[in-house]
Design an enzyme around this catalytic site. Sequence first.
Site, PDB file in Angstrom:
ATOM      1  N   SER A  15      28.803 -21.856  -0.354  1.00 15.99           N
ATOM      2  CA  SER A  15      28.645 -23.321  -0.327  1.00 15.99           C
ATOM      3  C   SER A  15      29.683 -24.004  -1.219  1.00 15.99           C
ATOM      4  CB  SER A  15      27.230 -23.674  -0.820  1.00 15.99           C
ATOM      5  OG  SER A  15      27.062 -25.068  -0.955  1.00 15.99           O
ATOM      6  N   ASP A  36      26.723 -14.162  -2.820  1.00 11.28           N
ATOM      7  CA  ASP A  36      25.842 -15.322  -3.026  1.00 11.28           C
ATOM      8  C   ASP A  36      24.385 -14.891  -2.907  1.00 11.28           C
ATOM      9  OD1 ASP A  36      26.798 -18.584  -2.710  1.00 11.28           O
ATOM     10  OD2 ASP A  36      24.651 -18.144  -2.676  1.00 11.28           O
ATOM     11  N   SER A 147      33.069 -27.229 -16.023  1.00 13.65           N
ATOM     12  CA  SER A 147      32.793 -28.594 -15.573  1.00 13.65           C
ATOM     13  C   SER A 147      33.321 -29.524 -16.662  1.00 13.65           C
ATOM     14  CB  SER A 147      31.283 -28.793 -15.429  1.00 13.65           C
ATOM     15  OG  SER A 147      30.974 -30.183 -15.375  1.00 13.65           O
ATOM     16  N   TYR A 160      23.208 -27.666 -19.070  1.00 11.64           N
ATOM     17  CA  TYR A 160      24.392 -27.524 -18.205  1.00 11.64           C
ATOM     18  C   TYR A 160      25.671 -27.522 -19.044  1.00 11.64           C
ATOM     19  CZ  TYR A 160      27.416 -28.353 -14.154  1.00 11.64           C
ATOM     20  OH  TYR A 160      28.390 -28.253 -13.181  1.00 11.64           O
ATOM     21  N   LYS A 164      28.412 -24.504 -19.564  1.00  9.01           N
ATOM     22  CA  LYS A 164      29.799 -24.662 -19.127  1.00  9.01           C
ATOM     23  C   LYS A 164      30.768 -24.599 -20.305  1.00  9.01           C
ATOM     24  CE  LYS A 164      29.027 -25.087 -14.697  1.00  9.01           C
ATOM     25  NZ  LYS A 164      29.469 -24.019 -13.772  1.00  9.01           N
TER      26      LYS A 164
END
Length: 254
Positions: A15, A36, A147, A160, A164
């Site tokens: 994805s 995945d 990110s 998150y 990251k």
Amino acid sequence: MNIQGQAALVTGGASGLGEATARELARLGARVAVLDVNTALAEKVAAEIGGIACACDITNTDSVNAALDKAAAAHGPARILMNVAGIGSAKRIVGKDGNAAPLEDFVRVVNVNLIGTYNISRLYAAQCAKLDPLEGGERGVMLFTASVAAFDGQVGQQAYSASKSGLVGMTLPMARDLAQHGIRVCTIAPGLFATPLLKELPEAIQQSLAASIPFPPRLGKPSEFAELACHIVANGHLNGEVIRLDGALRMAPR
Ligand SMILES: NC(=O)c1ccc[n+]([C@@H]2O[C@H](COP(=O)([O-])OP(=O)(O)OC[C@H]3O[C@@H](n4cnc5c(N)ncnc54)[C@H](O)[C@@H]3O)[C@@H](O)[C@H]2O)c1
């Protein structure tokens, strides 16, 4: 490294940014394994690009070893590992009800994004280090997907952002560690990209997110991520570096 003819592994390849990377690698002539947890989507992408799907949960060592074995049996040993799998989360540390955020949420996100990425990277690196060197002594290339939240995380992004920025922090020591084996390590820190996650948001929110990007004022295209990921493989002097790919975006607090 010349991508043509190499075996490549893409986690999260079913994805979004991983899928685009798998497609670009295949277009450039790599034999691609799509790793995945979403096996149905992985099968679909793999079939479309002439690759192979490998069920893989990056947090589970048995699952990773089985996927690495399956990919190697089909394509030979891989020289390229694109770590793109990841999950998001948004939770304030003190909720509106006054309660502390559940610890499980923080653990889950760090476990997939940081520990899972480290897990497959260490197992892959040990295999890659045993391969014959290519021209210039290079044996392999690894990519991490961080990110911009690693640097300017927003309200609710503790888990998150921690996961990251862990990848950002791991990049240089991993590159230094693997230099003796001729394996390069780089990280891309994407801004806002038009993947299924963001495309599910209402159009007005997508537009306001896009407008927050200085230039170009639009969401990034997954193909732009994939192009940079493949450039990192091709450019033998890129190593130990974290590259923001964000149209000069700096996220606001909320
Ligand atoms: N889309 C963005 O704007 C954006 C921005 C910054 C960073 N990122 C990062 O880019 C990566 C890809 O994001 P995306 O938007 O393409 O998301 P996505 O949800 O479209 O794709 C992520 C893929 O990872 C897989 N995955 C999740 N947990 C896994 C696990 N434990 N083992 C194996 N596979 C697993 C999912 O099944 C999915 O196919 C993530 O790491 C994300 O944090 C995305």
